[in-house]
Design an enzyme around this catalytic site. Structure first.
Site, short mmCIF file in Angstrom:
data_model
loop_
_atom_site.label_atom_id
_atom_site.label_comp_id
_atom_site.label_asym_id
_atom_site.label_seq_id
_atom_site.Cartn_x
_atom_site.Cartn_y
_atom_site.Cartn_z
N LYS A 35 26.29 -3.81 -2.19
CA LYS A 35 28.02 -3.66 -3.22
C LYS A 35 28.80 -3.03 -1.80
O LYS A 35 29.54 -2.52 -2.32
CB LYS A 35 28.62 -3.12 -4.44
CG LYS A 35 27.45 -3.92 -5.23
CD LYS A 35 28.46 -3.10 -6.34
CE LYS A 35 27.02 -3.74 -7.92
NZ LYS A 35 27.62 -2.19 -9.35
N ARG A 46 0.85 -1.10 0.12
CA ARG A 46 0.11 0.07 0.44
C ARG A 46 0.42 1.47 -0.06
O ARG A 46 0.18 2.18 -0.52
CB ARG A 46 -0.84 0.01 1.29
CG ARG A 46 -2.48 -0.64 0.95
CD ARG A 46 -2.53 -1.74 1.86
NE ARG A 46 -1.81 -2.78 2.87
CZ ARG A 46 -2.24 -3.63 2.21
NH1 ARG A 46 -3.00 -3.83 1.36
NH2 ARG A 46 -0.65 -5.03 2.31
N THR A 47 1.38 1.44 0.69
CA THR A 47 3.34 2.85 0.82
C THR A 47 3.15 2.80 -0.80
O THR A 47 2.87 3.82 -1.14
CB THR A 47 3.24 2.61 2.34
OG1 THR A 47 3.33 2.12 3.20
CG2 THR A 47 4.39 3.48 1.82
N HIS A 81 5.60 5.91 11.16
CA HIS A 81 5.48 6.05 10.29
C HIS A 81 4.15 6.88 10.12
O HIS A 81 2.91 6.49 9.59
CB HIS A 81 4.26 4.32 9.64
CG HIS A 81 3.63 3.92 8.66
ND1 HIS A 81 4.64 4.61 7.58
CD2 HIS A 81 3.96 2.94 8.19
CE1 HIS A 81 4.07 4.99 6.23
NE2 HIS A 81 3.98 3.07 6.80
N ARG A 94 11.58 3.51 3.20
CA ARG A 94 11.01 3.06 4.15
C ARG A 94 11.69 2.08 4.26
O ARG A 94 12.78 1.77 3.15
CB ARG A 94 10.07 2.05 3.38
CG ARG A 94 10.27 0.75 4.31
CD ARG A 94 8.61 0.30 4.22
NE ARG A 94 7.32 0.55 4.31
CZ ARG A 94 6.00 0.11 4.94
NH1 ARG A 94 6.09 -0.95 4.23
NH2 ARG A 94 4.93 1.11 4.89
C1 NCD Z 1 2.40 -1.08 8.33
C2 NCD Z 1 4.10 -0.48 7.74
O1 NCD Z 1 4.74 -0.95 6.87
O2 NCD Z 1 4.12 0.03 8.87
N1 NCD Z 1 1.73 -1.08 6.70
C3 NCD Z 1 1.64 0.34 6.26
O3 NCD Z 1 2.63 0.24 5.44
N2 NCD Z 1 -0.04 0.42 5.93
C4 NCD Z 1 2.03 -2.18 9.13
C5 NCD Z 1 2.29 -3.37 9.34
O4 NCD Z 1 3.22 -3.93 8.12
O5 NCD Z 1 2.06 -4.00 9.58
#
Ligand code: NCD
Length: 309
Positions: free
Chosen positions: A86, A57-58, A135, A107
């Protein structure tokens, strides 16, 4: 305060007024996010999406957001295809995001990684999850969901369920909800409770909060249930994970005692903590919540890229 050029590393760097502005812009973005209206607002912009950890999703909602606004993106979803293999450092990779694009979405499995990248990249850096840290953009879409679906956030009771220790979504969200005057109920097994430093900060913010291990009580009291996945990948010991896996499950039977208007949220992915039989109930909000990631991320990109004030 102008958003142009701003990093989005921690939700704590945003005031309530800032967040309300982002949510207002997100509402205007809704018809574009739904594909009903065309826009070329970010037509000249390139976004870097650098994902060192799995994401559906993100990553995809950031990519959808920039595409819907006429921009483009570059990046990777698997760090094994990059020069990290590397031995390249995150600092050097951040310099490349600066050279090749106008903003960077990152991320990474390590807490503090977005902060580090922001020190090396002069363009806006957006934290899309740093280990068990924060997040912030998930929090913005969670707040958007609550505001759209409950009408207001002030005075509402929100119960957060599951892995409050390692879950970065609930770390960011609890700070923001406290700022918005919501009441918080934390439902977690004793091994996975909210970290003490976060509780201390929430208390210093004057938050109204309660800890419990009983899901049924929280269901009866809450306007929204924010369910989370137990973060298997963050456990130092797999046996420890096995002990707590499956502690809570929200299912249609449990929701029979809930208020008619209760909404069930989840950042997703879910594993076993929400039974599929909840999907068909009026309480299920998680898929719509995931869609709201698009207008909210559109708003944020337009603001930090300086195309909206
Ligand atoms: C979450 C995350 O990556 O922190 N997912 C997200 O970004 N929608 C929650 C999770 O991974 O459980």
């Amino acid at each position: 305060m102008s958003f142009k050029g701003r990093d989005v590393v921690s939700i704590r760097e945003f005031s309530r007024q800032d967040i309300e502005h982002i949510l207002d812009v997100a509402r205007e973005m809704l018809p574009i996010a739904e594909g009903k209206k065309k826009s070329n607002m970010l037509g000249s912009h390139v976004l870097s999406t650098f994902f060192y950890e799995p994401s559906t999703r993100t990553r995809l909602s950031f990519q959808s957001a920039i595409c819907r606004l006429g921009g483009r993106y570059i990046g990777f979803a698997d760090p094994n295809v990059t020069s990290m293999k590397k031995g390249e450092t995150l600092a050097d990779t951040a310099k490349m995001a600066e050279a090749y694009s106008d903003a960077m979405v990152l991320r990474h499995p390590h807490e503090g990684s977005a902060r580090l990248a922001a020190e090396f990249c002069s363009k806006p850096v957006i934290n899309a999850g740093d280990g068990a840290g924060q997040h912030p953009t998930q929090t913005m879409l969670d707040l958007f969901t609550l505001r759209e679906e409950l009408g207001a956030i002030d005075g509402k009771t929100i119960a957060m369920v599951g892995d409050l220790k390692y879950g970065r979504t609930v770390h960011s969200l609890s700070y923001a909800l406290a700022m918005f005057g919501a009441k918080l109920i934390f439902v977690a097994p004793k091994e996975l409770q909210m970290p003490k430093e976060i509780i201390d900060r929430l208390n210093a913010q004057g938050a109204e909060l309660k800890n419990t291990t009983k899901l049924d009580d929280a269901v009866k009291e809450a306007s929204a249930l924010y369910v989370t996945r137990i973060q298997k990948e963050r456990f130092p010991d797999p046996n420890e994970y096995q002990r707590v896996a499956g502690t809570y499950q929200v299912n249609a039977e449990l929701l029979k005692c809930a208020d008619d208007k209760l909404i069930v949220m989840h950042p997703l992915p879910r594993v076993t903590e929400i039974s599929p039989d909840v999907d068909a109930t009026k309480h299920a909000m998680y898929f719509k919540q995931a869609f709201y990631g698009v207008p909210v991320r559109m708003a944020l990109l337009a603001l930090v890229l300086g195309e909206v004030d």
